[in-house]
Design a protein around this motif. Structure first.
Motif, PDB file in Angstrom:
ATOM      1  N   ALA A   5       0.715  -1.174   0.079  1.00 23.70           N
ATOM      2  CA  ALA A   5       0.071   0.017   0.053  1.00 23.70           C
ATOM      3  C   ALA A   5       0.815   1.277   0.020  1.00 23.70           C
ATOM      4  O   ALA A   5       0.541   2.216  -0.664  1.00 23.70           O
ATOM      5  CB  ALA A   5      -0.914   0.072   1.197  1.00 23.70           C
ATOM      6  N   SER A   6       1.969   1.456   0.660  1.00 22.53           N
ATOM      7  CA  SER A   6       3.088   2.259   0.875  1.00 22.53           C
ATOM      8  C   SER A   6       3.640   2.584  -0.545  1.00 22.53           C
ATOM      9  O   SER A   6       3.618   3.946  -1.093  1.00 22.53           O
ATOM     10  CB  SER A   6       3.728   2.217   2.012  1.00 22.53           C
ATOM     11  OG  SER A   6       3.128   2.098   3.302  1.00 22.53           O
ATOM     12  N   TYR A   7       4.052   1.584  -0.805  1.00 20.71           N
ATOM     13  CA  TYR A   7       4.530   1.485  -2.378  1.00 20.71           C
ATOM     14  C   TYR A   7       3.842   2.064  -3.517  1.00 20.71           C
ATOM     15  O   TYR A   7       4.337   2.943  -4.305  1.00 20.71           O
ATOM     16  CB  TYR A   7       5.136   0.109  -2.625  1.00 20.71           C
ATOM     17  CG  TYR A   7       5.452   0.049  -4.209  1.00 20.71           C
ATOM     18  CD1 TYR A   7       6.632   0.433  -4.711  1.00 20.71           C
ATOM     19  CD2 TYR A   7       4.771  -0.707  -5.028  1.00 20.71           C
ATOM     20  CE1 TYR A   7       6.847   0.366  -6.105  1.00 20.71           C
ATOM     21  CE2 TYR A   7       4.919  -1.082  -6.542  1.00 20.71           C
ATOM     22  CZ  TYR A   7       5.876  -0.062  -6.961  1.00 20.71           C
ATOM     23  OH  TYR A   7       6.370  -0.396  -8.318  1.00 20.71           O
ATOM     24  N   LEU A   8       2.628   1.387  -3.584  1.00 20.89           N
ATOM     25  CA  LEU A   8       1.660   2.091  -4.470  1.00 20.89           C
ATOM     26  C   LEU A   8       1.165   3.578  -4.083  1.00 20.89           C
ATOM     27  O   LEU A   8       1.172   4.206  -5.446  1.00 20.89           O
ATOM     28  CB  LEU A   8       0.264   1.169  -4.329  1.00 20.89           C
ATOM     29  CG  LEU A   8       0.379  -0.371  -4.808  1.00 20.89           C
ATOM     30  CD1 LEU A   8      -0.922  -0.829  -4.542  1.00 20.89           C
ATOM     31  CD2 LEU A   8       0.859  -0.468  -6.335  1.00 20.89           C
ATOM     32  N   GLN A   9       1.135   3.800  -3.052  1.00 21.48           N
ATOM     33  CA  GLN A   9       1.039   5.337  -2.780  1.00 21.48           C
ATOM     34  C   GLN A   9       1.871   6.360  -3.509  1.00 21.48           C
ATOM     35  O   GLN A   9       1.612   7.237  -4.199  1.00 21.48           O
ATOM     36  CB  GLN A   9       1.061   5.489  -1.560  1.00 21.48           C
ATOM     37  CG  GLN A   9       0.610   7.084  -0.892  1.00 21.48           C
ATOM     38  CD  GLN A   9       0.602   7.189   0.535  1.00 21.48           C
ATOM     39  OE1 GLN A   9       1.336   6.913   1.077  1.00 21.48           O
ATOM     40  NE2 GLN A   9      -0.774   7.438   1.064  1.00 21.48           N
ATOM     41  N   ILE A  10       3.136   5.583  -3.642  1.00 24.07           N
ATOM     42  CA  ILE A  10       4.119   6.436  -4.141  1.00 24.07           C
ATOM     43  C   ILE A  10       4.363   6.361  -5.623  1.00 24.07           C
ATOM     44  O   ILE A  10       4.413   7.036  -6.579  1.00 24.07           O
ATOM     45  CB  ILE A  10       5.644   6.303  -3.568  1.00 24.07           C
ATOM     46  CG1 ILE A  10       5.492   6.667  -2.019  1.00 24.07           C
ATOM     47  CG2 ILE A  10       6.808   6.856  -4.097  1.00 24.07           C
ATOM     48  CD1 ILE A  10       6.569   6.177  -1.120  1.00 24.07           C
ATOM     49  N   ALA A  11       4.510   5.118  -5.930  1.00 24.50           N
ATOM     50  CA  ALA A  11       4.326   4.513  -7.533  1.00 24.50           C
ATOM     51  C   ALA A  11       3.480   5.051  -8.434  1.00 24.50           C
ATOM     52  O   ALA A  11       3.506   5.226  -9.718  1.00 24.50           O
ATOM     53  CB  ALA A  11       4.544   3.047  -7.536  1.00 24.50           C
ATOM     54  N   ASN A  12       2.053   5.347  -7.833  1.00 23.75           N
ATOM     55  CA  ASN A  12       1.052   5.537  -8.628  1.00 23.75           C
ATOM     56  C   ASN A  12       0.997   7.324  -8.621  1.00 23.75           C
ATOM     57  O   ASN A  12       0.372   7.978  -9.398  1.00 23.75           O
ATOM     58  CB  ASN A  12      -0.447   5.210  -8.037  1.00 23.75           C
ATOM     59  CG  ASN A  12      -0.448   3.760  -8.309  1.00 23.75           C
ATOM     60  OD1 ASN A  12       0.094   3.235  -9.325  1.00 23.75           O
ATOM     61  ND2 ASN A  12      -1.353   3.437  -7.348  1.00 23.75           N
ATOM     62  N   ASN A  13       1.975   8.002  -8.064  1.00 24.94           N
ATOM     63  CA  ASN A  13       2.104   9.255  -8.035  1.00 24.94           C
ATOM     64  C   ASN A  13       3.553   9.702  -7.932  1.00 24.94           C
ATOM     65  O   ASN A  13       4.010  10.540  -7.056  1.00 24.94           O
ATOM     66  CB  ASN A  13       1.364  10.170  -6.702  1.00 24.94           C
ATOM     67  CG  ASN A  13      -0.195   9.667  -6.862  1.00 24.94           C
ATOM     68  OD1 ASN A  13      -0.897  10.350  -7.702  1.00 24.94           O
ATOM     69  ND2 ASN A  13      -0.593   8.664  -5.991  1.00 24.94           N
ATOM     70  N   GLN A  14       4.361   9.115  -8.534  1.00 24.25           N
ATOM     71  CA  GLN A  14       5.990   9.493  -8.701  1.00 24.25           C
ATOM     72  C   GLN A  14       6.414  10.953  -8.834  1.00 24.25           C
ATOM     73  O   GLN A  14       7.253  11.194  -8.290  1.00 24.25           O
ATOM     74  CB  GLN A  14       6.622   8.437  -9.813  1.00 24.25           C
ATOM     75  CG  GLN A  14       7.989   8.210  -9.469  1.00 24.25           C
ATOM     76  CD  GLN A  14       8.182   6.718  -8.463  1.00 24.25           C
ATOM     77  OE1 GLN A  14       7.297   6.020  -8.501  1.00 24.25           O
ATOM     78  NE2 GLN A  14       9.575   6.952  -8.162  1.00 24.25           N
ATOM     79  N   ALA A  15       5.768  11.337  -9.791  1.00 26.31           N
ATOM     80  CA  ALA A  15       6.285  12.846 -10.055  1.00 26.31           C
ATOM     81  C   ALA A  15       5.788  13.562  -8.910  1.00 26.31           C
ATOM     82  O   ALA A  15       6.584  14.449  -8.580  1.00 26.31           O
ATOM     83  CB  ALA A  15       5.216  13.311 -11.333  1.00 26.31           C
ATOM     84  N   LYS A  16       4.570  13.416  -8.127  1.00 26.02           N
ATOM     85  CA  LYS A  16       4.306  14.202  -7.126  1.00 26.02           C
ATOM     86  C   LYS A  16       5.048  13.900  -5.826  1.00 26.02           C
ATOM     87  O   LYS A  16       5.748  15.136  -5.219  1.00 26.02           O
ATOM     88  CB  LYS A  16       2.807  13.927  -6.693  1.00 26.02           C
ATOM     89  CG  LYS A  16       2.364  14.537  -5.512  1.00 26.02           C
ATOM     90  CD  LYS A  16       0.996  13.963  -4.950  1.00 26.02           C
ATOM     91  CE  LYS A  16       0.811  14.572  -3.578  1.00 26.02           C
ATOM     92  NZ  LYS A  16      -0.837  14.067  -3.245  1.00 26.02           N
ATOM     93  N   TRP A  17       5.439  12.813  -5.654  1.00 24.29           N
ATOM     94  CA  TRP A  17       6.356  12.358  -4.726  1.00 24.29           C
ATOM     95  C   TRP A  17       7.791  13.096  -4.676  1.00 24.29           C
ATOM     96  O   TRP A  17       8.423  13.401  -3.748  1.00 24.29           O
ATOM     97  CB  TRP A  17       6.149  10.941  -4.307  1.00 24.29           C
ATOM     98  CG  TRP A  17       5.133  10.627  -3.438  1.00 24.29           C
ATOM     99  CD1 TRP A  17       4.136  10.133  -3.710  1.00 24.29           C
ATOM    100  CD2 TRP A  17       4.933  10.338  -2.015  1.00 24.29           C
ATOM    101  NE1 TRP A  17       3.173   9.957  -3.077  1.00 24.29           N
ATOM    102  CE2 TRP A  17       3.642  10.202  -1.800  1.00 24.29           C
ATOM    103  CE3 TRP A  17       6.026  10.768  -1.012  1.00 24.29           C
ATOM    104  CZ2 TRP A  17       3.242   9.789  -0.532  1.00 24.29           C
ATOM    105  CZ3 TRP A  17       5.548  10.728   0.225  1.00 24.29           C
ATOM    106  CH2 TRP A  17       4.174  10.322   0.652  1.00 24.29           C
ATOM    107  N   GLN A  18       8.461  12.884  -6.213  1.00 24.06           N
ATOM    108  CA  GLN A  18       9.626  13.510  -6.267  1.00 24.06           C
ATOM    109  C   GLN A  18       9.523  14.918  -6.243  1.00 24.06           C
ATOM    110  O   GLN A  18      10.579  15.561  -5.676  1.00 24.06           O
ATOM    111  CB  GLN A  18      10.094  12.933  -7.755  1.00 24.06           C
ATOM    112  CG  GLN A  18      10.572  11.475  -7.727  1.00 24.06           C
ATOM    113  CD  GLN A  18      11.463  11.289  -9.234  1.00 24.06           C
ATOM    114  OE1 GLN A  18      11.309  12.225 -10.013  1.00 24.06           O
ATOM    115  NE2 GLN A  18      11.820  10.279  -9.314  1.00 24.06           N
TER     116      GLN A  18
END
Length: 265
Positions: A5-18
């Motif tokens: 769940a934590s990984y998907l939260q980032i992977a699905n919004n990679q640009a935002k998290w970067q």
């Protein structure tokens, strides 16, 4: 939250998290220094002498733990990558080769650091490394998943798995292979992994995510995940409203999760 769940939260919004990571004070400060000064570097010697620039670049290419090895890195940079006998091509270290390829003073000379493409590439890599590190402080499994997502598609040989401890950990965990197999000969490990891994799958986004999902499920179990966390993971995997799609994990993994059993898939 589960590892997946934590990984998907980032992977699905990679640009935002970067973008969030890039704005953090430490990352922003180090990036500004790199952008302001890297263009002034016209030789390997000058690059090595500026510790902040060198450390930033090394970290960007996953070599942060090797910043002490300046002698080795200078020899690698001096040799470039155009010759098969060049040090960077013989070390069996993909990160070092990528680093030397980016900072190819041997072929490009003083113009090496004037490329905006180089700057953008290094900054993006550094930001990704910072994101992975920050996530690893909360959950090492998420860091491993993000690391694998970025690097697995570029693997060209099973030996590449064996040469990268992080990638090897993900593969061993996902496939239920004991880490003790690492004490076996390289040839034995190569044969084992070759029989279980198809590198082409890692170039397919859907299959790559399936593999990372499998890793995340097994990682949480190995690290004390209970029935409630497994139930939460199942919900995350198959609730289209949360992830946007099903990763199609096979029934053997579900049985493993539901029955709380370890073993090969």
């Amino acid at each position: 939250m589960t590892t997946l769940a934590s990984y998907l939260q980032i992977a699905n919004n990679q640009a935002k998290w970067q973008a969030i990571t890039a704005k953090s004070p430490d990352v922003a400060t180090q990036t500004k220094y790199f952008k302001d000064n890297i263009g002034k570097v016209t030789s390997v010697d000058a690059f090595m002498k500026d510790t902040r620039l060198f450390n930033y670049a090394m970290t960007a290419f996953g070599l942060g733990s090797m910043t002490y090895a300046k002698g080795l890195m200078q020899k690698a940079l001096d040799g470039g990558v155009s010759k098969n006998s060049a040090l960077a091509n013989t070390l069996n270290n993909a990160n070092i080769k990528a680093f030397v390829t980016a900072f190819d003073f041997a072929d490009n000379g003083a113009t090496t650091t004037s490329s905006s493409t180089l700057v953008d590439n290094v900054v993006s890599r550094y930001t990704e490394q910072a994101l992975e590190t920050s996530q690893g402080q909360q959950n090492p499994g998420v860091q491993l998943a993000l690391y694998f997502q970025q690097r697995a598609p570029s693997l060209t040989s099973v030996y590449g798995i064996l040469a990268d401890s992080n990638i090897l950990t993900v593969v061993q965990t996902a496939l239920g292979i004991s880490s003790s197999t690492s004490s076996q000969s390289i040839d034995t490990q190569y044969r084992l992994l070759s029989s279980k891994v198809n590198l082409a799958d890692f170039k397919d986004p859907t299959k790559l995510q399936q593999f990372i999902s499998r890793f995340a499920a097994q990682y949480d179990y190995n690290n004390g995940g209970d029935a409630n966390s497994q139930s939460s993971l199942l919900s995350t995997l198959f609730d289209s409203s949360s992830s946007g799609s099903s990763f199609g994990l096979d029934s053997s993994l579900l049985l493993n999760m539901q029955g709380m059993k370890l073993g090969y898939f």
